[in-house]
Design a protein around this motif. Structure first.
Motif, PDB file in Angstrom:
ATOM      1  N   VAL A   2      81.722 -49.459 -81.661  1.00  0.00           N
ATOM      2  CA  VAL A   2      81.221 -48.306 -81.109  1.00  0.00           C
ATOM      3  C   VAL A   2      80.945 -47.349 -82.069  1.00  0.00           C
ATOM      4  N   TYR A   3      81.523 -47.246 -83.329  1.00  0.00           N
ATOM      5  CA  TYR A   3      81.533 -46.368 -84.474  1.00  0.00           C
ATOM      6  C   TYR A   3      80.134 -46.665 -85.076  1.00  0.00           C
ATOM      7  N   GLU A   4      79.724 -47.807 -85.113  1.00  0.00           N
ATOM      8  CA  GLU A   4      78.600 -48.294 -85.805  1.00  0.00           C
ATOM      9  C   GLU A   4      77.312 -47.856 -84.992  1.00  0.00           C
ATOM     10  N   GLU A   5      77.435 -48.001 -83.486  1.00  0.00           N
ATOM     11  CA  GLU A   5      76.415 -47.516 -82.609  1.00  0.00           C
ATOM     12  C   GLU A   5      76.189 -46.039 -82.705  1.00  0.00           C
ATOM     13  N   ALA A   6      77.459 -45.465 -82.975  1.00  0.00           N
ATOM     14  CA  ALA A   6      77.513 -43.796 -82.797  1.00  0.00           C
ATOM     15  C   ALA A   6      76.429 -43.233 -83.831  1.00  0.00           C
TER      16      ALA A   6
ATOM     17  N   LYS B 252      74.244 -38.956 -89.013  1.00  0.00           N
ATOM     18  CA  LYS B 252      75.004 -39.252 -90.371  1.00  0.00           C
ATOM     19  C   LYS B 252      75.984 -37.927 -90.659  1.00  0.00           C
ATOM     20  N   ARG B 253      75.337 -36.742 -90.403  1.00  0.00           N
ATOM     21  CA  ARG B 253      76.271 -35.372 -90.705  1.00  0.00           C
ATOM     22  C   ARG B 253      77.209 -35.207 -89.988  1.00  0.00           C
ATOM     23  N   LEU B 254      76.918 -35.492 -88.546  1.00  0.00           N
ATOM     24  CA  LEU B 254      78.267 -35.302 -87.682  1.00  0.00           C
ATOM     25  C   LEU B 254      79.284 -36.329 -87.926  1.00  0.00           C
ATOM     26  N   MET B 255      78.870 -37.527 -88.149  1.00  0.00           N
ATOM     27  CA  MET B 255      79.810 -38.648 -88.484  1.00  0.00           C
ATOM     28  C   MET B 255      80.661 -38.456 -89.736  1.00  0.00           C
TER      29      MET B 255
ATOM     30  N   TYR C 191      86.490 -28.505 -82.810  1.00  0.00           N
ATOM     31  CA  TYR C 191      85.893 -27.412 -82.017  1.00  0.00           C
ATOM     32  C   TYR C 191      85.488 -25.984 -82.712  1.00  0.00           C
ATOM     33  N   GLU C 192      86.281 -25.487 -83.692  1.00  0.00           N
ATOM     34  CA  GLU C 192      85.988 -24.355 -84.371  1.00  0.00           C
ATOM     35  C   GLU C 192      85.350 -24.324 -85.717  1.00  0.00           C
ATOM     36  N   GLY C 193      85.065 -25.604 -86.157  1.00  0.00           N
ATOM     37  CA  GLY C 193      84.514 -25.794 -87.316  1.00  0.00           C
ATOM     38  C   GLY C 193      82.821 -26.196 -87.275  1.00  0.00           C
ATOM     39  N   GLU C 194      82.354 -27.152 -88.160  1.00  0.00           N
ATOM     40  CA  GLU C 194      81.140 -27.306 -88.313  1.00  0.00           C
ATOM     41  C   GLU C 194      80.387 -28.268 -87.061  1.00  0.00           C
ATOM     42  N   ILE C 195      81.408 -28.968 -86.516  1.00  0.00           N
ATOM     43  CA  ILE C 195      80.865 -29.661 -85.469  1.00  0.00           C
ATOM     44  C   ILE C 195      80.743 -28.891 -84.273  1.00  0.00           C
ATOM     45  N   GLY C 196      81.782 -27.939 -83.985  1.00  0.00           N
ATOM     46  CA  GLY C 196      81.574 -27.073 -82.657  1.00  0.00           C
ATOM     47  C   GLY C 196      80.425 -26.294 -82.700  1.00  0.00           C
ATOM     48  N   LEU C 197      80.032 -25.805 -84.156  1.00  0.00           N
ATOM     49  CA  LEU C 197      79.081 -24.831 -84.180  1.00  0.00           C
ATOM     50  C   LEU C 197      77.749 -25.694 -83.886  1.00  0.00           C
ATOM     51  N   THR C 198      77.583 -26.921 -84.684  1.00  0.00           N
ATOM     52  CA  THR C 198      76.420 -27.308 -84.642  1.00  0.00           C
ATOM     53  C   THR C 198      75.914 -27.900 -83.102  1.00  0.00           C
ATOM     54  N   LEU C 199      77.225 -28.357 -82.368  1.00  0.00           N
ATOM     55  CA  LEU C 199      76.914 -28.750 -81.007  1.00  0.00           C
ATOM     56  C   LEU C 199      76.399 -27.318 -80.100  1.00  0.00           C
ATOM     57  N   LEU C 200      77.125 -26.360 -80.018  1.00  0.00           N
ATOM     58  CA  LEU C 200      76.838 -25.014 -79.548  1.00  0.00           C
ATOM     59  C   LEU C 200      75.359 -24.680 -79.700  1.00  0.00           C
TER      60      LEU C 200
ATOM     61  N   SER D 259      82.295 -34.310 -72.452  1.00  0.00           N
ATOM     62  CA  SER D 259      81.806 -35.520 -72.062  1.00  0.00           C
ATOM     63  C   SER D 259      80.631 -35.674 -71.271  1.00  0.00           C
ATOM     64  N   LYS D 260      80.869 -34.400 -70.132  1.00  0.00           N
ATOM     65  CA  LYS D 260      79.376 -34.399 -69.301  1.00  0.00           C
ATOM     66  C   LYS D 260      78.330 -33.472 -69.488  1.00  0.00           C
ATOM     67  N   MET D 261      78.351 -33.104 -71.020  1.00  0.00           N
ATOM     68  CA  MET D 261      77.095 -32.598 -71.569  1.00  0.00           C
ATOM     69  C   MET D 261      76.322 -33.778 -72.471  1.00  0.00           C
ATOM     70  N   THR D 262      76.979 -35.088 -72.530  1.00  0.00           N
ATOM     71  CA  THR D 262      76.324 -36.197 -73.374  1.00  0.00           C
ATOM     72  C   THR D 262      74.860 -36.511 -72.791  1.00  0.00           C
ATOM     73  N   GLU D 263      74.656 -36.483 -71.681  1.00  0.00           N
ATOM     74  CA  GLU D 263      73.495 -37.042 -70.837  1.00  0.00           C
ATOM     75  C   GLU D 263      72.429 -36.450 -71.222  1.00  0.00           C
ATOM     76  N   ARG D 264      72.638 -34.866 -71.353  1.00  0.00           N
ATOM     77  CA  ARG D 264      71.386 -34.065 -71.585  1.00  0.00           C
ATOM     78  C   ARG D 264      71.362 -33.546 -73.118  1.00  0.00           C
ATOM     79  N   PHE D 265      72.451 -33.878 -73.908  1.00  0.00           N
ATOM     80  CA  PHE D 265      72.648 -33.475 -75.398  1.00  0.00           C
ATOM     81  C   PHE D 265      73.267 -34.559 -75.981  1.00  0.00           C
ATOM     82  N   PRO D 266      72.733 -35.492 -76.135  1.00  0.00           N
ATOM     83  CA  PRO D 266      73.412 -36.912 -77.051  1.00  0.00           C
ATOM     84  C   PRO D 266      74.373 -36.732 -77.962  1.00  0.00           C
ATOM     85  N   LYS D 267      73.930 -35.772 -78.910  1.00  0.00           N
ATOM     86  CA  LYS D 267      74.889 -35.393 -80.157  1.00  0.00           C
ATOM     87  C   LYS D 267      76.157 -35.186 -79.709  1.00  0.00           C
TER      88      LYS D 267
END
Length: 350
Positions: free
Chosen positions: A326-330, A336-339, A139-148, A111-119
């Motif tokens: 909140v989901y609509e805002e996200a 779209k891809r991460l959602m 964490y170990e799939g597409e979402i984690g890889l994208t965020l890293l 959560s503390k990464m979100t200010e610098r990296f909104p995704k």
């Protein structure tokens, strides 16, 4: 006058003699005696690992395990110095310290990464993960890889570490339906997505450092907070709260970060040692974090100083309906891809 001149000549002659004949210059020019205790110190690699939680939490235990593995496998060539409880840097300035190379590793809450990296807000969506397997998939799939891969500013993402599902505590009343949050004030981590959740529930928030949470509960500046049982117990937050709701509304995990320049300057051998130690520690914390949170929850129940409530399926459904905006805002923030990845995980593990 002659007496003064004679005394001056005598002093000058003494100083001249001491400077040129009183010291054995040959001894000064000899090499220093060899000290075998200093052998290898110039080659030792030191990793300063700073974090803000107690040592007897999932993250605290994981950092110590990682440090021990690295020390053993490098035969002492790599030393990991652990600074827990925010003793070196707190969660407001540790990222900057890492970027500047003042420390080499940190493991902040995602959560503390979100200010610098909104995704990264995708991981803060309410009820994003139905269970622990769903978290691992993220964490170990597409979402984690994208965020890293989304990281920059000289910071390298190494792996994700696990803690547990977040629960809510309050000093006012049990929190079982959304209306219970009206006119309450909560401490949250610095994530716009988390702020949106509490706003949807009708609560106000303050983004406070973790190490200042207890003192703000103590003086009633905040009415409650969200965290894992391990953090609530080890920081004694339950002593300043009357009610806890087992909601599992969000997951608290960590990303292990390293100063990128420091990593690139490590030899290939040392990089392999660090990475393999991280992999083993990640597998260890994934299993043991569940046990630790369960144990700390039982300890709080035995202490009988906080009243524990569990959400019913009907109550949980009310929460989810409240969080629909909140989901609509996200989607506009994380894309779209991460959602779609989140929706796929929810469908797979529902």
């Amino acid at each position: 006058m002659k007496t003064f001149a004679a005394i001056s000549l005598f002093i000058f002659t003494g100083i001249f003699t001491a400077l040129f004949f009183g010291f054995d210059l040959s001894e000064a020019s000899e090499s220093l005696e060899y000290d075998d205790e200093q052998e290898g110190l110039e080659d030792e690699v030191v990793i300063k690992f700073s974090h803000v939680v107690a040592e007897n939490t999932p993250k605290g235990e994981a950092v110590r395990k990682f440090a021990s593995l690295v020390q053993d496998r490098s035969n002492g060539e790599i030393k990991v110095e652990v600074y827990s409880n925010g003793t070196l840097y707190n969660d407001e300035n540790e990222f900057t310290a890492l970027m500047n190379g003042h420390i080499q590793m940190i493991a902040p809450a995602t959560s503390k990464m979100t200010e610098r990296f909104p995704k990264w807000q995708v991981l803060d969506l309410p009820f994003a993960f139905p269970d622990y397997d769903a978290v691992r998939q993220a964490y170990e799939g597409e979402i984690g890889l994208t965020l890293l891969n989304n990281l920059e500013n000289g910071v390298k993402g190494m792996t994700f570490w696990y803690n547990g599902f977040k629960q809510l505590t309050s000093d006012k009343q049990p929190l079982t339906v959304p209306s219970d949050f009206n006119r309450t004030h909560f401490r949250i981590m610095p994530s716009p997505m988390i702020e949106s959740q509490f706003r949807a529930l009708g609560a106000s928030t303050s983004m406070l450092p973790f190490n200042k949470t207890y003192s703000n509960l103590e003086v009633d500046f905040i009415d409650g907070q969200e965290n894992t049982p391990s953090n609530v117990y080890t920081k004694k937050l339950f002593q300043e709260q009357k009610y806890m709701t087992i909601s599992n509304h969000g997951y608290l995990g960590y990303v292990v970060l390293m100063n990128e320049a420091f990593w690139e300057n490590l030899s290939e051998e040392h990089q392999t040692i660090v990475q393999e130690a991280l992999n083993e520690t990640t597998n260890w914390i994934r299993r043991h974090s569940i046990e630790m949170n369960d144990a700390h929850l039982r300890m709080m129940k035995r202490a009988d100083s906080i009243e524990v409530h569990y959400l019913t399926n009907k109550q949980k459904q009310l929460w989810k309906q409240t969080f629909e905006p909140v989901y609509e805002e996200a989607e506009n923030i994380v894309g779209k891809r991460l959602m779609e990845e989140i929706y796929g995980i929810q469908e797979q593990y529902k």
